[in-house]
Design a protein around this motif. Structure first.
Motif, PDB file in Angstrom:
ATOM      1  N   GLU A 245       0.804  -1.219   0.000  1.00  6.85           N
ATOM      2  CA  GLU A 245       0.000   0.000   0.000  1.00  6.85           C
ATOM      3  C   GLU A 245       0.838   1.271   0.000  1.00  6.85           C
ATOM      4  OE1 GLU A 245      -2.887  -2.513   2.754  1.00  6.85           O
ATOM      5  OE2 GLU A 245      -0.730  -2.487   2.479  1.00  6.85           O
ATOM      6  N   ILE A 246       2.094   1.170   0.402  1.00 14.79           N
ATOM      7  CA  ILE A 246       2.945   2.356   0.515  1.00 14.79           C
ATOM      8  C   ILE A 246       4.392   1.886   0.455  1.00 14.79           C
ATOM      9  CG2 ILE A 246       3.142   2.312   3.047  1.00 14.79           C
ATOM     10  CD1 ILE A 246       2.710   5.408   2.954  1.00 14.79           C
ATOM     11  N   SER A 247       5.307   2.775   0.149  1.00 17.37           N
ATOM     12  CA  SER A 247       6.725   2.421   0.115  1.00 17.37           C
ATOM     13  C   SER A 247       7.531   3.422   0.923  1.00 17.37           C
ATOM     14  CB  SER A 247       7.228   2.348  -1.333  1.00 17.37           C
ATOM     15  OG  SER A 247       6.894   3.521  -2.042  1.00 17.37           O
ATOM     16  N   ALA A 248       8.722   2.969   1.364  1.00 13.55           N
ATOM     17  CA  ALA A 248       9.571   3.773   2.236  1.00 13.55           C
ATOM     18  C   ALA A 248      11.035   3.415   1.963  1.00 13.55           C
ATOM     19  CB  ALA A 248       9.212   3.510   3.700  1.00 13.55           C
ATOM     20  N   PRO A 249      11.982   4.246   2.436  1.00 13.48           N
ATOM     21  CA  PRO A 249      13.398   3.922   2.230  1.00 13.48           C
ATOM     22  C   PRO A 249      13.766   2.593   2.874  1.00 13.48           C
ATOM     23  CG  PRO A 249      13.140   6.216   2.892  1.00 13.48           C
ATOM     24  CD  PRO A 249      11.796   5.563   3.073  1.00 13.48           C
ATOM     25  N   GLY A 250      14.361   1.702   2.079  1.00 14.94           N
ATOM     26  CA  GLY A 250      14.760   0.405   2.603  1.00 14.94           C
ATOM     27  C   GLY A 250      16.032  -0.120   1.970  1.00 14.94           C
ATOM     28  N   GLN A 251      16.660   0.688   1.123  1.00 11.19           N
ATOM     29  CA  GLN A 251      17.859   0.242   0.415  1.00 11.19           C
ATOM     30  C   GLN A 251      19.081   0.988   0.925  1.00 11.19           C
ATOM     31  OE1 GLN A 251      17.231  -0.205  -3.753  1.00 11.19           O
ATOM     32  NE2 GLN A 251      19.398  -0.252  -4.264  1.00 11.19           N
ATOM     33  N   SER A 252      20.098   0.226   1.333  1.00 13.41           N
ATOM     34  CA  SER A 252      21.357   0.789   1.862  1.00 13.41           C
ATOM     35  C   SER A 252      21.084   1.749   3.014  1.00 13.41           C
ATOM     36  CB  SER A 252      22.143   1.494   0.752  1.00 13.41           C
ATOM     37  OG  SER A 252      22.445   0.597  -0.292  1.00 13.41           O
ATOM     38  N   VAL A 253      20.349   1.264   4.007  1.00 15.71           N
ATOM     39  CA  VAL A 253      19.981   2.067   5.171  1.00 15.71           C
ATOM     40  C   VAL A 253      20.948   1.785   6.316  1.00 15.71           C
ATOM     41  CG1 VAL A 253      18.192   2.516   6.892  1.00 15.71           C
ATOM     42  CG2 VAL A 253      17.562   2.090   4.508  1.00 15.71           C
ATOM     43  N   ALA A 254      21.523   2.833   6.896  1.00 15.03           N
ATOM     44  CA  ALA A 254      22.406   2.679   8.060  1.00 15.03           C
ATOM     45  C   ALA A 254      21.554   2.642   9.319  1.00 15.03           C
ATOM     46  CB  ALA A 254      23.399   3.839   8.128  1.00 15.03           C
TER      47      ALA A 254
ATOM     48  N   GLN B 216       4.355  -2.113  -7.071  1.00 14.68           N
ATOM     49  CA  GLN B 216       5.477  -2.176  -6.132  1.00 14.68           C
ATOM     50  C   GLN B 216       5.549  -0.968  -5.201  1.00 14.68           C
ATOM     51  OE1 GLN B 216       8.540  -3.328  -9.248  1.00 14.68           O
ATOM     52  NE2 GLN B 216       9.212  -4.638  -7.578  1.00 14.68           N
ATOM     53  N   TYR B 217       5.279   0.230  -5.698  1.00 15.93           N
ATOM     54  CA  TYR B 217       5.293   1.415  -4.848  1.00 15.93           C
ATOM     55  C   TYR B 217       4.043   1.506  -3.973  1.00 15.93           C
ATOM     56  CZ  TYR B 217       9.315   3.792  -7.021  1.00 15.93           C
ATOM     57  OH  TYR B 217      10.560   4.146  -7.446  1.00 15.93           O
ATOM     58  N   GLY B 218       2.977   0.806  -4.339  1.00 11.19           N
ATOM     59  CA  GLY B 218       1.710   0.981  -3.640  1.00 11.19           C
ATOM     60  C   GLY B 218       1.059   2.287  -4.073  1.00 11.19           C
ATOM     61  N   ASN B 219       0.450   2.987  -3.131  1.00  9.14           N
ATOM     62  CA  ASN B 219      -0.170   4.280  -3.435  1.00  9.14           C
ATOM     63  C   ASN B 219       0.865   5.371  -3.669  1.00  9.14           C
ATOM     64  OD1 ASN B 219      -3.119   3.665  -3.015  1.00  9.14           O
ATOM     65  ND2 ASN B 219      -2.312   2.997  -1.048  1.00  9.14           N
ATOM     66  N   GLY B 220       2.084   5.144  -3.198  1.00 10.46           N
ATOM     67  CA  GLY B 220       3.154   6.119  -3.367  1.00 10.46           C
ATOM     68  C   GLY B 220       4.159   6.015  -2.244  1.00 10.46           C
ATOM     69  N   ARG B 221       5.064   7.008  -2.155  1.00  6.28           N
ATOM     70  CA  ARG B 221       6.124   7.009  -1.146  1.00  6.28           C
ATOM     71  C   ARG B 221       5.704   7.818   0.081  1.00  6.28           C
ATOM     72  NH1 ARG B 221      11.134   9.297  -4.008  1.00  6.28           N
ATOM     73  NH2 ARG B 221       9.550  10.557  -5.043  1.00  6.28           N
ATOM     74  N   VAL B 222       6.110   7.362   1.239  1.00  2.00           N
ATOM     75  CA  VAL B 222       5.706   7.979   2.492  1.00  2.00           C
ATOM     76  C   VAL B 222       6.273   9.402   2.623  1.00  2.00           C
ATOM     77  CG1 VAL B 222       7.678   7.075   3.802  1.00  2.00           C
ATOM     78  CG2 VAL B 222       5.538   7.630   4.996  1.00  2.00           C
ATOM     79  N   VAL B 223       5.487  10.289   3.204  1.00  4.27           N
ATOM     80  CA  VAL B 223       5.941  11.640   3.573  1.00  4.27           C
ATOM     81  C   VAL B 223       5.589  11.810   5.048  1.00  4.27           C
ATOM     82  CG1 VAL B 223       5.844  14.101   3.083  1.00  4.27           C
ATOM     83  CG2 VAL B 223       5.478  12.455   1.233  1.00  4.27           C
ATOM     84  N   ALA B 224       6.574  11.636   5.922  1.00  4.60           N
ATOM     85  CA  ALA B 224       6.323  11.610   7.363  1.00  4.60           C
ATOM     86  C   ALA B 224       5.691  12.902   7.859  1.00  4.60           C
ATOM     87  CB  ALA B 224       7.623  11.327   8.106  1.00  4.60           C
ATOM     88  N   LEU B 225       6.273  14.035   7.492  1.00  2.00           N
ATOM     89  CA  LEU B 225       5.788  15.327   7.998  1.00  2.00           C
ATOM     90  C   LEU B 225       4.349  15.588   7.546  1.00  2.00           C
ATOM     91  CD1 LEU B 225       6.411  17.871   9.587  1.00  2.00           C
ATOM     92  CD2 LEU B 225       7.348  18.888   7.489  1.00  2.00           C
ATOM     93  N   ALA B 226       4.037  15.233   6.308  1.00  2.00           N
ATOM     94  CA  ALA B 226       2.681  15.456   5.802  1.00  2.00           C
ATOM     95  C   ALA B 226       1.672  14.609   6.567  1.00  2.00           C
ATOM     96  CB  ALA B 226       2.621  15.141   4.314  1.00  2.00           C
ATOM     97  N   ALA B 227       2.048  13.376   6.897  1.00  2.00           N
ATOM     98  CA  ALA B 227       1.143  12.504   7.644  1.00  2.00           C
ATOM     99  C   ALA B 227       0.888  13.056   9.046  1.00  2.00           C
ATOM    100  CB  ALA B 227       1.728  11.099   7.720  1.00  2.00           C
ATOM    101  N   ILE B 228       1.934  13.562   9.682  1.00  2.00           N
ATOM    102  CA  ILE B 228       1.786  14.126  11.028  1.00  2.00           C
ATOM    103  C   ILE B 228       0.965  15.414  10.979  1.00  2.00           C
ATOM    104  CG2 ILE B 228       3.051  15.106  12.985  1.00  2.00           C
ATOM    105  CD1 ILE B 228       5.404  13.247  12.080  1.00  2.00           C
ATOM    106  N   ASN B 229       1.221  16.239   9.969  1.00  2.00           N
ATOM    107  CA  ASN B 229       0.456  17.486   9.827  1.00  2.00           C
ATOM    108  C   ASN B 229      -1.022  17.204   9.546  1.00  2.00           C
ATOM    109  OD1 ASN B 229       2.617  19.172  10.317  1.00  2.00           O
ATOM    110  ND2 ASN B 229       3.148  19.403   8.149  1.00  2.00           N
ATOM    111  N   ALA B 230      -1.299  16.089   8.873  1.00  3.35           N
ATOM    112  CA  ALA B 230      -2.698  15.726   8.613  1.00  3.35           C
ATOM    113  C   ALA B 230      -3.420  15.408   9.911  1.00  3.35           C
ATOM    114  CB  ALA B 230      -2.750  14.531   7.665  1.00  3.35           C
ATOM    115  N   VAL B 231      -2.695  14.833  10.876  1.00  4.67           N
ATOM    116  CA  VAL B 231      -3.282  14.571  12.196  1.00  4.67           C
ATOM    117  C   VAL B 231      -3.507  15.895  12.928  1.00  4.67           C
ATOM    118  CG1 VAL B 231      -2.961  13.427  14.423  1.00  4.67           C
ATOM    119  CG2 VAL B 231      -2.203  12.297  12.318  1.00  4.67           C
TER     120      VAL B 231
END
Length: 253
Positions: free
Chosen positions: A150-159, A226-241
């Motif tokens: 349903e959604i995608s997020a950074p998961g490649q070469s993550v420290a 593969q991307y789902g609905n799109g890529r996550v935007v953390a700040l936008a999700a929090i601002n929506a709350v």
């Protein structure tokens, strides 16, 4: 190998070796146990029918799975081969077990991703915006046609923190690195909601999360396999709350 088909139908599953000799031929409710192979053919908890064929490392080679229709409605089935990295490495063979020809590269989700309300997460690289989705990120939809991931997020070469180490980080890739990003975003959404005296249901969380995504990539409008609905935007999700009014129900589509 795992095979699923409708509970309205009934198949017989046969395995043949490279010399076209039949090793077993099992109907629903039967199993086979022979050197190098074990197979079951059962009714799943969801009412559909499932056949599983397990092969030992000694069974590597070319095999044919033949499906016989005993009671057929439309004959649709889905089949997957589980990856076998470790066993193949021991055999000094570096390519995965695979079907001879790939009919469809969709429907590659693991069963754990297919829950009704759970959120399945795809992976991409956050270090290069032009990169396509990670090549290890599975594609939907589910067998019954639901839109996952349903959604995608950074998961490649993550420290990330290296377990059992006091100061070192470890760079890893996988959807197992992308899923915690979404978990963290949802935790921040719940924290903001609690601060405002709002209780969010899973449907409301999904609505807010999926309505604040970004695209391009993916370039196409709507849901992507593969991307789902799109890529996550953390700040936008929090601002929506933050934009929610207390005691005002959130409309759910």
């Amino acid at each position: 190998m795992e095979l699923w088909y409708s509970g309205k139908e009934e198949f017989r599953v046969e395995l043949l070796n490279g010399d076209n000799q039949s090793l077993f031929n099992i109907c629903l409710g039967q199993k086979a146990d022979l050197p190098g192979f074990f197979a079951t053919h059962i009714e799943g908890n969801n009412g559909d029918h499932q056949a599983m064929i397990f092969g030992a490392p000694s069974s590597f080679g070319n095999w044919t799975v033949r499906i016989h229709g005993l009671k057929v409605v439309d004959g649709t089935f889905h089949a997957w081969i589980e990856r076998d990295d470790n066993n193949r490495a021991k055999q000094q063979l570096f390519n995965q077990s695979h079907f001879q020809t790939s009919v469809d590269n969709c429907y590659t989700l693991n069963s754990i991703c297919c829950g009704q309300k759970s959120i399945a997460v795809g992976s991409y690289s956050a270090k290069n915006n032009s990169l396509a989705i990670s090549n290890f990120s599975a594609a939907g939809p589910t067998r019954d046609g639901r839109h996952k991931p349903e959604i995608s997020a950074p998961g490649q070469s993550v420290a990330a923190a290296h377990s059992r180490m006091k100061s070192e980080a470890k760079v890893s890739s996988g959807t197992s690195m992308a899923a915690p990003v979404i978990t963290g975003v949802i935790a921040l959404m719940l924290a903001e909601a609690a601060k405002r005296g709002i209780k969010l249901s899973i449907d409301e969380i999904r609505k807010l999360l999926f309505s604040t995504i970004r695209t391009n990539p993916p370039s196409s409008a709507g849901w992507d396999i593969q991307y789902g609905n799109g890529r996550v935007v953390a700040l936008a999700a929090i601002n929506a709350v933050k934009a929610l009014k207390i005691d005002e129900p959130l409309p759910i589509q």
